[in-house]
Scaffold this active site. Structure first.
Site, mmCIF file in Angstrom:
data_model
loop_
_atom_site.group_PDB
_atom_site.id
_atom_site.type_symbol
_atom_site.label_atom_id
_atom_site.label_comp_id
_atom_site.label_asym_id
_atom_site.label_seq_id
_atom_site.Cartn_x
_atom_site.Cartn_y
_atom_site.Cartn_z
ATOM 1 C CG ASN A 156 -15.359 77.969 37.968
ATOM 2 O OD1 ASN A 156 -16.628 78.290 37.981
ATOM 3 N ND2 ASN A 156 -14.719 79.012 38.849
ATOM 4 C CG HIS A 216 -16.441 84.110 41.005
ATOM 5 N ND1 HIS A 216 -16.534 84.350 39.839
ATOM 6 C CD2 HIS A 216 -16.630 84.909 41.903
ATOM 7 C CE1 HIS A 216 -16.176 86.718 40.385
ATOM 8 N NE2 HIS A 216 -16.799 86.878 41.458
ATOM 9 C CD GLU A 241 -7.532 80.193 39.358
ATOM 10 O OE1 GLU A 241 -7.528 80.270 40.873
ATOM 11 O OE2 GLU A 241 -8.007 79.886 38.611
ATOM 12 N NE ARG A 260 -23.240 88.244 35.681
ATOM 13 C CZ ARG A 260 -22.012 88.597 34.903
ATOM 14 N NH1 ARG A 260 -20.894 87.652 34.019
ATOM 15 N NH2 ARG A 260 -21.513 89.949 34.912
ATOM 16 N NE ARG A 262 -20.613 87.950 38.296
ATOM 17 C CZ ARG A 262 -19.584 88.662 37.481
ATOM 18 N NH1 ARG A 262 -18.474 88.630 36.909
ATOM 19 N NH2 ARG A 262 -19.701 90.216 37.471
ATOM 20 C CG HIS A 309 -19.385 77.460 33.954
ATOM 21 N ND1 HIS A 309 -19.162 79.253 33.114
ATOM 22 C CD2 HIS A 309 -17.637 77.365 34.193
ATOM 23 C CE1 HIS A 309 -17.953 79.945 33.079
ATOM 24 N NE2 HIS A 309 -17.682 77.786 34.143
ATOM 25 C CG HIS A 325 -10.598 82.627 32.866
ATOM 26 N ND1 HIS A 325 -10.389 83.267 31.809
ATOM 27 C CD2 HIS A 325 -11.248 83.185 33.857
ATOM 28 C CE1 HIS A 325 -12.273 83.921 31.499
ATOM 29 N NE2 HIS A 325 -11.796 83.840 32.774
ATOM 30 C CD GLU A 352 -12.894 81.459 40.498
ATOM 31 O OE1 GLU A 352 -14.163 81.853 40.020
ATOM 32 O OE2 GLU A 352 -12.861 80.208 39.935
ATOM 33 C CB THR A 395 -12.848 86.116 36.300
ATOM 34 O OG1 THR A 395 -13.846 85.834 36.768
ATOM 35 C CG2 THR A 395 -11.818 87.302 37.288
HETATM 36 N N1 PXP Z 1 -10.635 80.296 37.821
HETATM 37 C C1 PXP Z 1 -10.966 81.593 37.741
HETATM 38 C C2 PXP Z 1 -9.891 82.528 39.020
HETATM 39 C C3 PXP Z 1 -11.939 81.890 37.171
HETATM 40 O O1 PXP Z 1 -12.256 83.041 37.633
HETATM 41 C C4 PXP Z 1 -12.717 81.001 36.114
HETATM 42 C C5 PXP Z 1 -13.709 81.298 35.895
HETATM 43 O O2 PXP Z 1 -14.666 81.837 36.049
HETATM 44 C C6 PXP Z 1 -12.102 80.488 36.543
HETATM 45 C C7 PXP Z 1 -10.590 80.030 37.219
HETATM 46 C C8 PXP Z 1 -11.720 78.843 35.114
HETATM 47 O O3 PXP Z 1 -12.388 79.270 33.794
HETATM 48 P P1 PXP Z 1 -13.418 78.240 33.305
HETATM 49 O O4 PXP Z 1 -14.529 78.946 33.335
HETATM 50 O O5 PXP Z 1 -12.695 79.294 31.358
HETATM 51 O O6 PXP Z 1 -12.485 77.337 32.982
#
Ligand code: PXP
Length: 241
Positions: free
Chosen positions: A9, A45, A153, A51, A47, A12, A193, A72, A103
């Protein structure tokens, strides 16, 4: 046993870029590094509040991501329209609240069943896989199958929050039970997550686990050992080496 896949993901990276409003660091460059090291795909994602990831990011990523491109998204008409145009390999429906930092909690599939069924129907007709981000709860797994999703998921956030403490055993059992139910009723299993190299090993034992979506820990770790090193480190955990 088939290999568990890692989708990184890269939201970040965009969060860091948006802090200064410029072009660096570039999530596209990050996605390319992750795939080069062995990530099976890239997750973002988009959003409603934009953001971190921007519309231009998802359009450019769609062109350069070689593996699975997983978008996402909330159940929002605006984002659904973008996703239909974009045609990612997979959409993951997530709950979204403006004030949240990330999330929080899974999708309430039972409460939104009709709407989710409708959205699933639209995307299925176009060959896009559909995953629903849900709490580790066997009933939510069953409702996800009722909605016609290809994958659940499993939200691993609660497990990660208590990892190493007295609640860990109960939380990992919830994940295992949900994964087992998914396998029994024939829906694919993804998870994500809050996962990192330390808390990941027990999760890897979940039945039928195909794919992990991990972001924050990889990007955080990359500050110290580089993005290539951070992805390699997690892949080593996943592959048991
Ligand atoms: N899966 C989903 C659906 C999420 O919303 C997120 C957070 O953006 C993640 C996975 C990844 O989570 P993390 O950034 O904590 O590894």
């Amino acid at each position: 046993m088939p290999k568990i896949k890692l989708c990184v993901n890269v939201d970040h990276i965009a969060t860091l870029r948006q802090a200064r409003g410029g072009l660096e660091p570039d999530p596209l460059k990050g996605a390319a590094v992750c795939e080069k090291i062995g990530a099976a795909g890239i997750t973002v994602h988009l959003r409603e509040d934009r953001r971190h990831i921007q519309d231009r990011d998802v359009e450019a990523l769609k062109k350069i991501v070689k593996g699975k491109f997983n978008l996402e998204m909330a159940l929002s008409d605006e984002i659904i329209e973008i996703a239909l145009r974009l045609a990612p390999d997979q959409i993951t429906l997530v709950p979204e609240r403006r004030e949240e930092i990330t999330t929080e909690g899974g999708l309430d599939v039972a409460a939104n069943l009709d709407r989710i069924k409708k959205v699933v129907g639209i995307f299925k007709g176009r060959g896009t896989l559909i995953s629903l981000f849900i709490e580790p709860d066997p009933v939510a797994v069953e409702r996800s199958r009722d909605a016609g999703a290809d994958y659940i998921e499993i939200h691993t956030g609660s497990y990660c929050n208590v990892f190493g403490g007295p609640g860990e055993g109960a939380e990992i059992k919830r994940i295992y039970r949900s994964a087992e139910r998914a396998v029994e009723i024939g829906i694919g299993v993804n998870a994500g997550h809050g996962l990192n190299a330390g808390n990941l090993p027990p999760v890897l034992k979940a039945a039928g686990l195909e794919e992990l979506n991990i972001g924050h820990s990889i990007i955080s770790r990359s500050v110290f050992i580089g993005l290539d090193g951070a992805v390699r480190e997690l892949l080593d955990v996943i592959n048991g080496s």
